[in-house]
Design a protein around this motif. Sequence first.
Motif, mmCIF file in Angstrom:
data_model
loop_
_atom_site.group_PDB
_atom_site.id
_atom_site.type_symbol
_atom_site.label_atom_id
_atom_site.label_comp_id
_atom_site.label_asym_id
_atom_site.label_seq_id
_atom_site.Cartn_x
_atom_site.Cartn_y
_atom_site.Cartn_z
ATOM 1 N N GLU A 64 0.840 -1.276 -0.171
ATOM 2 C CA GLU A 64 -0.075 -0.151 0.030
ATOM 3 C C GLU A 64 0.942 1.317 -0.061
ATOM 4 N N GLU A 65 2.012 1.230 0.467
ATOM 5 C CA GLU A 65 2.895 2.366 0.557
ATOM 6 C C GLU A 65 3.545 2.607 -0.771
ATOM 7 N N ILE A 66 3.552 1.642 -1.556
ATOM 8 C CA ILE A 66 4.171 1.854 -2.878
ATOM 9 C C ILE A 66 3.291 2.675 -3.915
ATOM 10 N N LYS A 67 3.975 3.825 -4.380
ATOM 11 C CA LYS A 67 3.185 4.914 -5.358
ATOM 12 C C LYS A 67 3.530 4.606 -6.515
ATOM 13 N N PRO A 68 2.496 4.862 -7.533
ATOM 14 C CA PRO A 68 2.890 4.736 -8.888
ATOM 15 C C PRO A 68 3.836 5.351 -9.367
ATOM 16 N N LEU A 69 4.624 5.187 -10.603
ATOM 17 C CA LEU A 69 5.632 6.069 -10.960
ATOM 18 C C LEU A 69 4.986 7.178 -11.859
ATOM 19 N N THR A 70 5.649 8.230 -11.722
ATOM 20 C CA THR A 70 5.159 9.536 -12.539
ATOM 21 C C THR A 70 6.338 9.437 -13.914
ATOM 22 N N LYS A 71 5.870 10.421 -14.628
ATOM 23 C CA LYS A 71 6.704 10.405 -15.901
ATOM 24 C C LYS A 71 7.912 10.882 -15.576
ATOM 25 N N GLN A 72 7.955 11.875 -14.659
ATOM 26 C CA GLN A 72 9.215 12.468 -14.226
ATOM 27 C C GLN A 72 10.005 11.400 -13.294
ATOM 28 N N ASP A 73 9.587 10.455 -12.807
ATOM 29 C CA ASP A 73 10.212 9.308 -12.047
ATOM 30 C C ASP A 73 10.903 8.491 -13.118
ATOM 31 N N ILE A 74 10.150 8.247 -14.220
ATOM 32 C CA ILE A 74 10.689 7.212 -15.252
ATOM 33 C C ILE A 74 11.746 8.113 -15.971
ATOM 34 N N LYS A 75 11.479 9.263 -16.112
ATOM 35 C CA LYS A 75 12.616 10.214 -16.820
ATOM 36 C C LYS A 75 13.920 9.986 -15.901
ATOM 37 N N GLU A 76 13.701 10.333 -14.847
ATOM 38 C CA GLU A 76 14.924 10.232 -13.695
ATOM 39 C C GLU A 76 15.693 9.049 -13.917
ATOM 40 N N LEU A 77 14.743 7.648 -13.876
ATOM 41 C CA LEU A 77 15.536 6.588 -13.740
ATOM 42 C C LEU A 77 16.293 6.392 -15.167
ATOM 43 N N LEU A 78 15.666 6.747 -16.165
ATOM 44 C CA LEU A 78 16.421 6.555 -17.728
ATOM 45 C C LEU A 78 17.755 7.397 -17.715
ATOM 46 N N GLU A 79 17.641 8.447 -17.229
ATOM 47 C CA GLU A 79 18.833 9.399 -17.099
ATOM 48 C C GLU A 79 19.814 9.017 -16.269
ATOM 49 N N GLU A 80 19.367 8.431 -15.054
ATOM 50 C CA GLU A 80 20.441 7.727 -14.282
ATOM 51 C C GLU A 80 21.327 6.271 -14.640
ATOM 52 N N VAL A 81 20.452 5.773 -15.702
ATOM 53 C CA VAL A 81 21.193 4.510 -16.135
ATOM 54 C C VAL A 81 21.655 4.957 -17.732
ATOM 55 N N ASN A 82 21.543 6.089 -17.899
ATOM 56 C CA ASN A 82 22.167 6.702 -18.955
ATOM 57 C C ASN A 82 21.802 6.250 -20.308
ATOM 58 N N PHE A 83 20.383 6.009 -20.572
ATOM 59 C CA PHE A 83 19.882 5.791 -21.759
ATOM 60 C C PHE A 83 19.708 7.081 -22.865
ATOM 61 N N ALA A 84 19.978 7.061 -24.257
ATOM 62 C CA ALA A 84 19.889 7.941 -24.901
ATOM 63 C C ALA A 84 18.227 8.672 -25.148
ATOM 64 N N THR A 85 18.295 9.556 -25.347
ATOM 65 C CA THR A 85 16.992 10.443 -25.443
ATOM 66 C C THR A 85 16.623 10.132 -27.003
ATOM 67 N N LYS A 86 15.327 10.506 -27.516
ATOM 68 C CA LYS A 86 14.901 10.374 -28.703
ATOM 69 C C LYS A 86 15.725 11.496 -29.549
ATOM 70 N N ASP A 87 16.003 12.754 -28.909
ATOM 71 C CA ASP A 87 16.524 13.835 -29.685
ATOM 72 C C ASP A 87 17.990 13.311 -29.721
ATOM 73 N N GLU A 88 18.847 12.810 -28.827
ATOM 74 C CA GLU A 88 20.214 12.440 -28.966
ATOM 75 C C GLU A 88 20.393 11.535 -30.084
ATOM 76 N N ILE A 89 19.369 10.413 -30.164
ATOM 77 C CA ILE A 89 19.328 9.262 -31.201
ATOM 78 C C ILE A 89 18.961 10.172 -32.668
ATOM 79 N N LYS A 90 18.054 10.965 -32.909
ATOM 80 C CA LYS A 90 18.187 11.847 -34.082
ATOM 81 C C LYS A 90 19.197 12.471 -34.358
ATOM 82 N N VAL A 91 19.874 13.068 -33.563
ATOM 83 C CA VAL A 91 21.167 13.817 -33.762
ATOM 84 C C VAL A 91 22.169 12.538 -34.353
#
Length: 110
Positions: A64-91
């Motif tokens: 019950e304590e677990i809250k759903p992930l927000t878009k911001q949470d997901i973005k921070e997680l992806l940045e933390e693991v150093n995933f490339a963004t769509k813009d970086e891939i486009k470049v």
Amino acid sequence: MKNELKNIFLAGIGSAAVTYEKASKLVGDLVEKGKITVEEGKELSEELKRNIKSTTENVKSKAEEIKPLTKQDIKELLEEVNFATKDEIKVLNEKISGLEQKVKSLNSDK
């Protein structure tokens, strides 16, 4: 995400129930063989029930304590693991296309 957590919780309860059933059978077998008394068997069964109930309540409260992930949470997680963004891939794709054009033009000049 919420359904996955619910399924994990239900699986935990199911495994606890199976564990209790097997432990109860073991206690019954020990009583039958005379390794423990009927009273000791009852005490063990009650202790098992208390432990499983306590564990189930703990898991439920943590779920019950677990809250759903927000878009911001997901973005921070992806940045933390150093995933490339769509813009970086486009470049990078644009750079690759440019390099391919240069290679083609160099090959056609030969």
